[in-house]
Design a protein around this motif. Structure first.
Motif, PDB file in Angstrom:
ATOM      1  N   THR A 246       0.827  -1.215   0.000  1.00  0.00           N
ATOM      2  CA  THR A 246       0.000   0.000   0.000  1.00  0.00           C
ATOM      3  C   THR A 246       0.856   1.257   0.000  1.00  0.00           C
ATOM      4  N   ALA A 250       0.529   4.201  -2.726  1.00  0.00           N
ATOM      5  CA  ALA A 250       0.389   5.620  -2.382  1.00  0.00           C
ATOM      6  C   ALA A 250       1.480   6.445  -3.057  1.00  0.00           C
ATOM      7  N   PHE A 253       0.637   7.090  -6.655  1.00  0.00           N
ATOM      8  CA  PHE A 253      -0.336   8.171  -6.820  1.00  0.00           C
ATOM      9  C   PHE A 253       0.329   9.542  -6.665  1.00  0.00           C
ATOM     10  N   ALA A 311       0.463  14.782   0.872  1.00  0.00           N
ATOM     11  CA  ALA A 311       0.898  13.446   0.436  1.00  0.00           C
ATOM     12  C   ALA A 311       1.817  12.809   1.466  1.00  0.00           C
ATOM     13  N   VAL A 314      -0.270  11.244   4.054  1.00  0.00           N
ATOM     14  CA  VAL A 314      -0.865   9.992   3.582  1.00  0.00           C
ATOM     15  C   VAL A 314       0.146   8.855   3.685  1.00  0.00           C
ATOM     16  N   LEU A 315       1.369   9.093   3.221  1.00  0.00           N
ATOM     17  CA  LEU A 315       2.395   8.054   3.277  1.00  0.00           C
ATOM     18  C   LEU A 315       2.726   7.682   4.719  1.00  0.00           C
ATOM     19  N   VAL A 318      -0.215   5.322   5.830  1.00  0.00           N
ATOM     20  CA  VAL A 318      -0.205   3.942   5.316  1.00  0.00           C
ATOM     21  C   VAL A 318       1.028   3.173   5.767  1.00  0.00           C
ATOM     22  N   ARG A 325      -4.002   2.412  10.044  1.00  0.00           N
ATOM     23  CA  ARG A 325      -4.187   2.363   8.602  1.00  0.00           C
ATOM     24  C   ARG A 325      -5.664   2.261   8.250  1.00  0.00           C
ATOM     25  N   LEU A 383      -5.469   6.779   1.908  1.00  0.00           N
ATOM     26  CA  LEU A 383      -5.053   6.322   0.581  1.00  0.00           C
ATOM     27  C   LEU A 383      -6.120   6.618  -0.465  1.00  0.00           C
ATOM     28  N   SER A 384      -7.376   6.417  -0.115  1.00  0.00           N
ATOM     29  CA  SER A 384      -8.463   6.689  -1.063  1.00  0.00           C
ATOM     30  C   SER A 384      -8.558   8.178  -1.377  1.00  0.00           C
ATOM     31  N   LEU A 386      -6.110  10.312  -1.383  1.00  0.00           N
ATOM     32  CA  LEU A 386      -5.003  10.605  -2.300  1.00  0.00           C
ATOM     33  C   LEU A 386      -5.310  10.088  -3.694  1.00  0.00           C
ATOM     34  N   ALA A 387      -5.932   8.925  -3.783  1.00  0.00           N
ATOM     35  CA  ALA A 387      -6.268   8.343  -5.083  1.00  0.00           C
ATOM     36  C   ALA A 387      -7.229   9.239  -5.859  1.00  0.00           C
TER      37      ALA A 387
END
Length: 426
Positions: A246, A250, A253, A311, A314-315, A318, A325, A383-384, A386-387
């Motif tokens: 994951t 990420a 992305f 970002a 986010v990293l 995850v 998470r 993660l979603s 960021l996606a």
């Protein structure tokens, strides 16, 4: 992009003794020098340290304070872009002065994460920052005034600019001494006086752009450096080792988002904007340089920095423990991720409008959509969230690329902008 000097440019080659007495004027064919890139790298280092300051405690207050620091840094850097467009910065007195400024910016960057901290050891970060900003301004004023000895209108412009710059010193110093909320308010006031006064003073009409290519390229280069540094900054959120797929997803992305930001600016718009700057009348060229480059490019740089900050969060999410998470991002992290991307897109639209005289509505719509989606994506995992940003930018870039491919040659961005009337002045 090119680096160095045009063939036969005055002052190219070995440094002449006269360069210490009188700065060497640039030619219209002047391009960015390696020394200017070196200068910009130090500036971007200070910019990334603002990101470190905000990442320490991502709150609304910290974001406001980070924005103030970004504005003060950007306003300082743009002054040297105008100076470098008039005189060679890699020779004699100007180079010596800019080396001093580089040292000040480097020290400012080192203490930047403690910009609102007092009594931490023997270093008073706010006072050091205030002193660095003042030194950067004083050196700029001295160098530019020296370079304008034979241009009475530019000297009048610089003296007019010196008035708000002088008045802005008091709140800058007072804020560093008082700390806390007072520092936030007074430093915001210092920038407002400097920026607002400079805007009014620009009516003197003493600014001119000697080399459009140099001016545009300088902004392109600093943006590409910031884009690269954004990947480094975001990547720190993954920690020292990657053990989960994951995290790689990420990171993919993040890379896709940054590549899209690069393509949206560099693939078509950057060259068309430079062409418009080159073919504009002197008055409109100066106004375009001020508005589209000096001012609007701040939105692009700040947008990239805030996107990288989001970002990074986010990293970090995850990469963390299994219990954390899949949880949604906090409001500040989600806001910088989406508002940073939206700010970049709005900046692109404004840049296009001010240069090639077209407003890409799809970019404005995409930026607005990201902001509207904030309450919805608040319930998604980090993660979603960021996606959604990554997919939106990929779709926008694909749409822009297809529209550009279908556009007849010479139409749209590459069409020469009509000349303004006499009233179109700086």
């Amino acid at each position: 992009m090119s680096c160095g000097d045009g063939p036969g440019e005055p002052g190219s080659g070995p440094v002449e003794t006269g360069a210490w007495r009188s700065p060497t004027m640039t030619a219209e064919s002047h391009w960015v020098t390696s020394f200017e890139i070196f200068f910009d790298l130090v500036f971007v280092f200070a910019i990334t340290r603002v990101g470190s300051f905000m990442a320490r405690s991502l709150t609304a207050t910290t974001l406001v304070r980070g924005l103030i620091l970004l504005l003060l840094l950007w306003w300082s850097w743009t002054a040297y872009v105008w100076l470098g467009n008039r005189v060679r910065t890699d020779q004699g007195l100007v180079r010596a002065g800019m080396l001093v400024v580089m040292a000040a910016l480097f020290i400012a960057g080192l203490v930047m994460p403690d910009a609102w901290s007092h009594h931490t050891g023997t270093v008073n970060a706010p006072l050091i920052l205030a002193a660095a900003f003042i030194l950067v301004r004083l050196v700029y004023f001295g160098l530019h005034l020296t370079a304008a000895t034979k241009d009475s209108r530019l000297r009048a412009q610089l003296l007019a600019d010196a008035v708000p710059q002088t008045f802005s010193l008091a709140p800058l110093i007072a804020g560093a001494v008082l700390a806390g909320a007072w520092q936030t308010a007074l430093w915001a006031l210092a920038f407002t006086i400097d920026f607002g006064g400079g805007w009014i003073a620009s009516r003197v009409g003493g600014w001119n752009v000697r080399s459009p290519g140099h001016f545009a390229e300088r902004h392109r280069m600093v943006l590409i450096i910031v884009l690269g540094e954004s990947l480094i900054s975001a990547g720190t959120g993954a920690g020292d080792s990657v053990t989960r797929a994951t995290v790689l997803l990420a990171a993919a992305f993040v890379l896709a988002a940054v590549v899209c930001l690069w393509r949206l600016y560099f693939e078509h718009l950057a060259a068309a904007a430079e062409d418009a700057l080159e073919h504009a009348s002197p008055a409109r060229r100066a106004r375009m340089a001020r508005d589209a480059y000096t001012m609007v490019h701040f939105l692009l740089v700040a947008g990239v920095l805030y996107l990288a900050l989001g970002a990074r969060e986010v990293l970090t999410d995850v990469t963390g423990s299994a219990s954390n998470r899949g949880t949604p991002l906090d409001w500040p992290a989600l806001t910088v991720l989406y508002a940073g991307t939206a700010g970049y897109l709005v900046g692109l639209a404004a840049f296009a409008r001010l240069t090639v005289r077209r407003a890409p509505r799809v970019q404005l719509a995409a930026g607005a959509a990201l902001l509207i989606l904030l309450p919805v994506v608040r319930h998604l995992s980090a993660l979603s969230a960021l996606a959604v940003v990554g997919v939106a930018l990929i779709a926008l870039t694909a749409f822009e690329g297809r529209a550009a491919a279908q556009k007849p040659h010479g139409d749209g961005e590459n069409a020469e902008a009509p000349e303004p009337t006499d009233a179109d002045s700086v």
